[in-house]
Design a protein around this motif. Structure first.
Motif, PDB file in Angstrom:
ATOM      1  N   ASP A 440       0.813  -1.209   0.000  1.00 49.58           N
ATOM      2  CA  ASP A 440       0.000   0.000   0.000  1.00 49.58           C
ATOM      3  C   ASP A 440       0.852   1.266   0.000  1.00 49.58           C
ATOM      4  O   ASP A 440       0.326   2.362   0.213  1.00 49.58           O
ATOM      5  CB  ASP A 440      -0.951   0.017   1.201  1.00 49.58           C
ATOM      6  N   ASN A 441       2.154   1.138  -0.222  1.00 47.67           N
ATOM      7  CA  ASN A 441       3.030   2.310  -0.279  1.00 47.67           C
ATOM      8  C   ASN A 441       3.887   2.236  -1.535  1.00 47.67           C
ATOM      9  O   ASN A 441       4.550   1.226  -1.785  1.00 47.67           O
ATOM     10  CB  ASN A 441       3.938   2.376   0.960  1.00 47.67           C
ATOM     11  N   ALA A 442       3.855   3.303  -2.307  1.00 46.35           N
ATOM     12  CA  ALA A 442       4.694   3.382  -3.503  1.00 46.35           C
ATOM     13  C   ALA A 442       6.090   3.858  -3.113  1.00 46.35           C
ATOM     14  O   ALA A 442       6.259   4.542  -2.105  1.00 46.35           O
ATOM     15  CB  ALA A 442       4.071   4.347  -4.519  1.00 46.35           C
ATOM     16  N   PRO A 443       7.119   3.474  -3.882  1.00 46.11           N
ATOM     17  CA  PRO A 443       8.466   3.989  -3.600  1.00 46.11           C
ATOM     18  C   PRO A 443       8.497   5.516  -3.684  1.00 46.11           C
ATOM     19  O   PRO A 443       7.789   6.116  -4.497  1.00 46.11           O
ATOM     20  CB  PRO A 443       9.322   3.353  -4.692  1.00 46.11           C
ATOM     21  N   VAL A 444       9.305   6.130  -2.848  1.00 43.72           N
ATOM     22  CA  VAL A 444       9.441   7.593  -2.811  1.00 43.72           C
ATOM     23  C   VAL A 444      10.920   7.933  -2.985  1.00 43.72           C
ATOM     24  O   VAL A 444      11.775   7.446  -2.234  1.00 43.72           O
ATOM     25  CB  VAL A 444       8.910   8.174  -1.485  1.00 43.72           C
ATOM     26  N   PHE A 445      11.218   8.770  -3.978  1.00 45.22           N
ATOM     27  CA  PHE A 445      12.593   9.186  -4.205  1.00 45.22           C
ATOM     28  C   PHE A 445      13.030  10.168  -3.128  1.00 45.22           C
ATOM     29  O   PHE A 445      12.219  10.907  -2.562  1.00 45.22           O
ATOM     30  CB  PHE A 445      12.742   9.829  -5.588  1.00 45.22           C
ATOM     31  N   GLU A 446      14.335  10.176  -2.853  1.00 41.81           N
ATOM     32  CA  GLU A 446      14.870  11.073  -1.837  1.00 41.81           C
ATOM     33  C   GLU A 446      14.801  12.533  -2.270  1.00 41.81           C
ATOM     34  O   GLU A 446      14.784  13.427  -1.436  1.00 41.81           O
ATOM     35  CB  GLU A 446      16.324  10.690  -1.534  1.00 41.81           C
ATOM     36  N   ARG A 447      14.765  12.784  -3.577  1.00 38.92           N
ATOM     37  CA  ARG A 447      14.645  14.146  -4.085  1.00 38.92           C
ATOM     38  C   ARG A 447      13.522  14.206  -5.110  1.00 38.92           C
ATOM     39  O   ARG A 447      13.152  13.203  -5.712  1.00 38.92           O
ATOM     40  CB  ARG A 447      15.957  14.601  -4.740  1.00 38.92           C
ATOM     41  N   SER A 448      13.001  15.407  -5.301  1.00 43.86           N
ATOM     42  CA  SER A 448      11.959  15.587  -6.310  1.00 43.86           C
ATOM     43  C   SER A 448      12.532  15.565  -7.713  1.00 43.86           C
ATOM     44  O   SER A 448      11.836  15.237  -8.680  1.00 43.86           O
ATOM     45  CB  SER A 448      11.211  16.905  -6.070  1.00 43.86           C
ATOM     46  N   SER A 449      13.804  15.909  -7.863  1.00 50.90           N
ATOM     47  CA  SER A 449      14.489  15.825  -9.150  1.00 50.90           C
ATOM     48  C   SER A 449      15.995  15.747  -8.869  1.00 50.90           C
ATOM     49  O   SER A 449      16.463  16.125  -7.789  1.00 50.90           O
ATOM     50  CB  SER A 449      14.161  17.031 -10.040  1.00 50.90           C
ATOM     51  N   TYR A 450      16.735  15.266  -9.871  1.00 49.88           N
ATOM     52  CA  TYR A 450      18.173  15.101  -9.726  1.00 49.88           C
ATOM     53  C   TYR A 450      18.895  15.849 -10.853  1.00 49.88           C
ATOM     54  O   TYR A 450      18.356  15.990 -11.967  1.00 49.88           O
ATOM     55  CB  TYR A 450      18.569  13.624  -9.770  1.00 49.88           C
ATOM     56  N   GLU A 451      20.102  16.313 -10.539  1.00 46.56           N
ATOM     57  CA  GLU A 451      20.944  16.977 -11.533  1.00 46.56           C
ATOM     58  C   GLU A 451      22.377  16.472 -11.340  1.00 46.56           C
ATOM     59  O   GLU A 451      22.895  16.516 -10.217  1.00 46.56           O
ATOM     60  CB  GLU A 451      20.867  18.488 -11.374  1.00 46.56           C
ATOM     61  N   ALA A 452      22.968  15.984 -12.407  1.00 49.05           N
ATOM     62  CA  ALA A 452      24.312  15.415 -12.315  1.00 49.05           C
ATOM     63  C   ALA A 452      25.179  15.967 -13.441  1.00 49.05           C
ATOM     64  O   ALA A 452      24.675  16.408 -14.487  1.00 49.05           O
ATOM     65  CB  ALA A 452      24.248  13.890 -12.394  1.00 49.05           C
ATOM     66  N   TYR A 453      26.487  15.934 -13.191  1.00 51.41           N
ATOM     67  CA  TYR A 453      27.447  16.465 -14.144  1.00 51.41           C
ATOM     68  C   TYR A 453      28.375  15.344 -14.623  1.00 51.41           C
ATOM     69  O   TYR A 453      28.727  14.446 -13.840  1.00 51.41           O
ATOM     70  CB  TYR A 453      28.289  17.584 -13.521  1.00 51.41           C
ATOM     71  N   ILE A 454      28.760  15.439 -15.894  1.00 52.31           N
ATOM     72  CA  ILE A 454      29.704  14.474 -16.458  1.00 52.31           C
ATOM     73  C   ILE A 454      30.600  15.215 -17.437  1.00 52.31           C
ATOM     74  O   ILE A 454      30.134  16.074 -18.209  1.00 52.31           O
ATOM     75  CB  ILE A 454      28.976  13.295 -17.150  1.00 52.31           C
ATOM     76  N   VAL A 455      31.885  14.933 -17.374  1.00 49.74           N
ATOM     77  CA  VAL A 455      32.840  15.563 -18.280  1.00 49.74           C
ATOM     78  C   VAL A 455      32.813  14.825 -19.610  1.00 49.74           C
ATOM     79  O   VAL A 455      32.743  13.587 -19.647  1.00 49.74           O
ATOM     80  CB  VAL A 455      34.253  15.540 -17.661  1.00 49.74           C
ATOM     81  N   GLU A 456      32.811  15.592 -20.691  1.00 48.66           N
ATOM     82  CA  GLU A 456      32.745  14.965 -22.022  1.00 48.66           C
ATOM     83  C   GLU A 456      33.946  14.040 -22.255  1.00 48.66           C
ATOM     84  O   GLU A 456      34.930  14.065 -21.513  1.00 48.66           O
ATOM     85  CB  GLU A 456      32.678  16.033 -23.100  1.00 48.66           C
ATOM     86  N   ASN A 457      33.821  13.229 -23.287  1.00 44.60           N
ATOM     87  CA  ASN A 457      34.841  12.242 -23.657  1.00 44.60           C
ATOM     88  C   ASN A 457      35.022  11.197 -22.556  1.00 44.60           C
ATOM     89  O   ASN A 457      36.110  10.674 -22.338  1.00 44.60           O
ATOM     90  CB  ASN A 457      36.184  12.916 -23.971  1.00 44.60           C
ATOM     91  N   ASN A 458      33.933  10.938 -21.844  1.00 46.62           N
ATOM     92  CA  ASN A 458      33.970   9.951 -20.764  1.00 46.62           C
ATOM     93  C   ASN A 458      34.134   8.541 -21.323  1.00 46.62           C
ATOM     94  O   ASN A 458      33.868   8.270 -22.500  1.00 46.62           O
ATOM     95  CB  ASN A 458      32.691  10.018 -19.948  1.00 46.62           C
ATOM     96  N   THR A 459      34.554   7.640 -20.426  1.00 44.80           N
ATOM     97  CA  THR A 459      34.657   6.227 -20.800  1.00 44.80           C
ATOM     98  C   THR A 459      33.266   5.593 -20.795  1.00 44.80           C
ATOM     99  O   THR A 459      32.517   5.787 -19.830  1.00 44.80           O
ATOM    100  CB  THR A 459      35.557   5.475 -19.810  1.00 44.80           C
ATOM    101  N   PRO A 460      32.877   4.857 -21.850  1.00 38.08           N
ATOM    102  CA  PRO A 460      31.566   4.173 -21.816  1.00 38.08           C
ATOM    103  C   PRO A 460      31.459   3.248 -20.601  1.00 38.08           C
ATOM    104  O   PRO A 460      32.398   2.536 -20.254  1.00 38.08           O
ATOM    105  CB  PRO A 460      31.546   3.388 -23.131  1.00 38.08           C
ATOM    106  N   GLY A 461      30.317   3.282 -19.940  1.00 38.65           N
ATOM    107  CA  GLY A 461      30.108   2.485 -18.739  1.00 38.65           C
ATOM    108  C   GLY A 461      30.424   3.230 -17.457  1.00 38.65           C
ATOM    109  O   GLY A 461      30.282   2.679 -16.363  1.00 38.65           O
ATOM    110  N   LEU A 462      30.854   4.482 -17.554  1.00 44.25           N
ATOM    111  CA  LEU A 462      31.193   5.274 -16.369  1.00 44.25           C
ATOM    112  C   LEU A 462      29.950   5.535 -15.519  1.00 44.25           C
ATOM    113  O   LEU A 462      28.875   5.832 -16.043  1.00 44.25           O
ATOM    114  CB  LEU A 462      31.823   6.598 -16.807  1.00 44.25           C
ATOM    115  N   SER A 463      30.108   5.387 -14.213  1.00 46.16           N
ATOM    116  CA  SER A 463      29.018   5.690 -13.288  1.00 46.16           C
ATOM    117  C   SER A 463      28.885   7.197 -13.144  1.00 46.16           C
ATOM    118  O   SER A 463      29.848   7.886 -12.787  1.00 46.16           O
ATOM    119  CB  SER A 463      29.290   5.054 -11.931  1.00 46.16           C
ATOM    120  N   ILE A 464      27.682   7.704 -13.421  1.00 43.27           N
ATOM    121  CA  ILE A 464      27.448   9.152 -13.381  1.00 43.27           C
ATOM    122  C   ILE A 464      26.854   9.573 -12.035  1.00 43.27           C
ATOM    123  O   ILE A 464      27.342  10.490 -11.376  1.00 43.27           O
ATOM    124  CB  ILE A 464      26.495   9.580 -14.519  1.00 43.27           C
TER     125      ILE A 464
END
Length: 806
Positions: A440-464
């Motif tokens: 009777d309870n749906a999952p609740v995210f810790e934030r209402s929205s997320y914003e993350a940064y990644i530097v270009e030319n990253n390695t494929p599979g990199l954790s963001i």
């Protein structure tokens, strides 16, 4: 024959009292001494239950005294005799004799009461406590003198009990029976003919007691009479009935009453002795009478077992004459018993979505005390349950409000039952109830929205980044899985950019990102639990791509050609600060990675020219003289401000001359780079072969050339190779990086795959541009033609198209 007789005696009468959909009562009657396994009754049929319900509901029998005489066959839905039932051992003289059973079912909880009445059979013969009685009777005994005989005892009841007495021979005595208030009979032997000691000194009689059973049973006792000399007065009690009241907690030795009998005789014939003559009950164990007639307590009383007693006292003299009386003893109740709580059926776990009124426990409360010593039950406060009194002595605990496992996953229900006696006595029992989870309870995210940064030319599979959602439910219902929702970024599925770990919520980059192609994008992640049906929630994640200095500056002007020499003309009359040309470069990176600076790397004469650090303008730093060489070669390096920085180098050829003929002879042998000479040699050989081939098949070559040109025009639009950006006329530096502080007009046309393409470019109106092609004499003619056009005073429109606007 015996089994058939017993079955005939089974009386099946059912009385069902419908209290609710979960309560009922059935009554059966069976004879005692039935063999093990005998049928008592079809309980499923009589209660209107399906046999399958008995098995699925885990039907079981509960008895108040835990005596297992009856068993339930759940496969047949019948009650059977489990152990031999002896009515006399079970109930004694109490009638009717009955077994009280309770049948409980689970899921849902149902409760039924079954009463099995045990009818008597004639399995006990009348018996006397003594084998014989002796009397000493004076010969002077008068006609009608009474002599009390011992009563027989028959454990059976009703018609099977004691019915009659006979006394033989009847020459001197006859038998007299007198009914008592308790239902028993007083047996007296009455003298009907005077005794004659001289004629017969001893008489021997037989007293026979007979019951009314079928077949009839009997017991005998000898009555021995010794005839004595005259004793013509019998003791006489002052009262026929005495009464006494005593508390059940009275100590041993308590005096109940005093009886008194008087004998008019003298001597030994007038001496009276007292005795208690009760034989069918435990009165002789609980009471005694002494020689003075004092009746006292010798045992412990229990109001819950017996509320009153009748004590029969006999007074006898030495002559054998007797009289009798009775003492009626009333026992009063005291609060000496705690209520007894018996849990009949309980549920260890209940779902949190159970509706109010759901039964979780049924229990029975018994208190043998009476009156105000009865019981009152309640449960501990601040829990969502209440007690309902379903019937006398039986209670149900039900849910009062809706439950929530996330608020409380377990309850300890404490039931306290107290009586109203003084002092009050109570009993307590604690029940543990687990609350099972529903989704009777749906999952609740810790934030209402997320914003993350990644530097270009990253390695494929990199954790963001990692998104996290929590579910207030339990176990499988709280197991959260993360799903990347379908969407697109610039027409490409977002799944080709990022992926989400279903278990951990970690967002990985699927491929290397390029800031110059995409600067940011967003998508939605769904968190879904493992319930049935599953519940979910969504959150928006925005990925910002950060720039790296991965692109060197690109020189737009002057355009470097491979087959000809492009030179900027500077007249010998040029003053200090004369603008020779402007190096124009751009960097597709952003921020400080695109801040460009210009430096003069090499020069034929470093004292003649300088390059603006920010604007790339090449100006003279001194007055041009006749001694300065016509050919001036400048190498300008363009660097960005990245870490590490990237750079590009451009070669600027400058012709110091006032006329084109003067320049022509000097630039025909202008030194070229080794690479340029190699290319020139290659093209010369190629041109020779082409000319020879054209001479032989001119017509075919003309057609082929046209087709080739058409195909080349198509390649310009369809080629997948990197394209140097096209900057339209009046290209303006709007980024404020300092690369272009002035406005220039440029027309740049380049193919996508050649560094040697022709260029058409604008130039300042005050300058002359020299293009030298050592392999062709027609180059100079074209230059002179262009110069004549530029020199015409009536061509302002032509000049304006290439005019530099400062």
């Amino acid at each position: 024959m015996w089994d058939r007789t017993m079955r005939r005696q089974v009386l099946l009468f059912i009385s069902i009292f419908s209290l609710s959909s979960a309560f009922g009562q059935v009554t059966y009657s069976v004879p005692e001494e039935m063999t093990k396994g005998s049928l008592v009754g079809n309980i499923a049929q009589d209660l209107g239950l399906d046999v399958k319900r008995l098995r699925s509901g885990k039907a079981r029998i509960y008895t108040e005294d835990n005596a297992e005489y009856i068993e339930l066959n759940k496969d047949r839905g019948v009650l059977l005799v489990k152990e031999r039932i002896d009515r006399e051992a079970l109930c004694g003289q109490t009638t009717p004799c009955a077994l009280h059973l309770q049948i409980t079912l689970e899921d849902p909880i149902e409760f039924y009461t079954v009463t099995v009445e045990i009818s008597d059979i004639n399995d006990n013969a009348p018996s006397f406590k003594k084998d014989e009685m002796k009397f000493r009777i004076s010969e002077s005994a008068v006609i009608g003198a009474k002599f009390v005989l011992e009563r027989a005892m028959d454990l059976d009841v009703g018609v099977n009990g004691l019915q009659s007495y006979t006394l033989k021979p009847t020459d001197n005595f006859h038998l007299k029976l007198q009914n008592q208030q308790d239902g028993s009979k007083k047996v007296e032997m009455v003298l009907q003919k005077h005794l004659d000691r001289e004629a017969q000194q001893h008489l021997s009689l037989t007293l026979t007691a007979t019951d009314g059973g079928e077949p009839q049973l009997s017991g005998t006792m000898k009555v021995e009479i010794s005839v004595l000399d005259a004793n013509d007065n019998a003791p006489v009690f002052t009262q026929e009935v005495y009464k006494a009241v005593i508390m059940e907690t009275a100590p041993i030795g308590t005096i109940l009453n005093t009886v008194s009998a008087v004998d008019a005789d003298e001597g030994s014939n007038g001496k009276v002795s007292y005795s208690i003559t009760n034989t069918l009950d435990d009165v002789p164990v609980l009471f005694k009478v002494d020689e003075n007639g004092l009746v006292s307590l010798t045992g412990n009383l229990d109001y819950e077992k017996a509320q009153h007693y009748e004590i029969h006292v006999q007074a006898s003299d030495d002559g054998g004459l007797t009289d009798s009386c009775k003492i009626i003893v009333e026992v009063t109740d005291t609060n000496d018993n705690n209520p007894s709580i018996n849990v009949m059926s309980k549920t260890n776990s209940i779902s949190e979505n159970a509706r109010p009124g759901t039964v979780v426990t049924i229990f029975n409360v018994q208190d043998p005390d009476s009156g105000e010593n009865g019981k009152v039950c309640n449960i501990n406060n601040e829990i969502p349950f209440k007690i309902l009194n379903t019937m006398n002595g039986f209670y149900s605990i039900v849910t009062e409000v809706a439950l929530d496992r996330e608020t409380a996953s377990e309850y300890n229900i404490t039931v306290t039952c107290s009586d109203e006696g003084v002092p009050s006595l109570s009993s307590t029992v604690t029940l543990t109830l687990q609350i099972s989870d529903v989704n009777d309870n749906a999952p609740v995210f810790e934030r209402s929205s997320y914003e993350a940064y990644i530097v270009e030319n990253n390695t494929p599979g990199l954790s963001i980044f990692t998104v996290k959602a929590r579910d207030a439910d339990w176990k499988q219902n709280a197991r959260v899985s993360y799903i990347l929702e379908d969407s697109s970024v610039n027409g490409v599925p977002v799944s080709s950019y990022v992926s989400v770990s279903a278990d951990s919520g970690v967002i990985h980059a699927v491929r290397s990102l390029d800031y110059e192609q995409i600067k940011d994008f967003q998508f939605r992640v769904k968190a879904q639990d493992g319930g049935s049906p599953p519940l979910s929630s969504n959150v928006t994640v925005k990925i910002l791509v950060q720039d790296q200095n991965d692109n060197p500056p690109q020189v737009l002007y002057p355009v470097q050609t491979g087959g000809s020499v492009v030179a900027e003309m500077v007249p010998r009359s040029a003053d200090v600060g004369y603008l020779v040309t402007k190096v124009v470069a751009v960097d597709v990176d952003s921020g400080q990675n695109a801040w460009l600076s210009y430096k003069l790397q090499k020069a034929t004469d470093r004292a003649l020219f300088e390059v603006g650090l920010q604007n790339g303008e090449i100006r003279t730093v001194r007055q041009v003289t006749d001694k300065d060489a016509v050919k001036q070669r400048l190498s300008v390096i363009v660097e960005d401000n990245g870490q590490p920085s990237r750079s590009a180098t451009v070669i600027v050829n400058v012709a110091v001359a006032d006329s084109f003929p003067e320049v022509l002879s000097e630039f025909t042998d202008f030194p070229h780079d080794k690479e340029y000479n190699d290319n020139l040699t290659f093209y010369l050989v190629l041109a020779l072969a082409v000319v020879s081939f054209l001479f032989i098949t001119s017509l075919v070559v003309i057609i082929s050339v046209k087709i080739y040109r058409w195909r080349q025009s198509r390649v310009l639009y369809q080629s997948n190779l990197p394209v140097i950006p096209y900057y339209p006329p009046r290209y303006s530096d709007t980024l404020g990086t300092g690369t272009l502080q002035h406005v220039y007009n440029y027309e740049v046309c380049r193919t996508t795959d050649s560094r040697k393409s022709d260029c058409k470019f604008g130039r300042a109106g005050s300058q002359n541009v020299l293009i030298m092609d050592p392999s062709s004499t027609g180059t100079m003619q074209r230059i002179q033609s262009e110069k004549s056009i530029l020199d015409e005073p009536d061509s302002p429109a032509k000049l304006a198209s290439i005019q530099e606007e400062v």
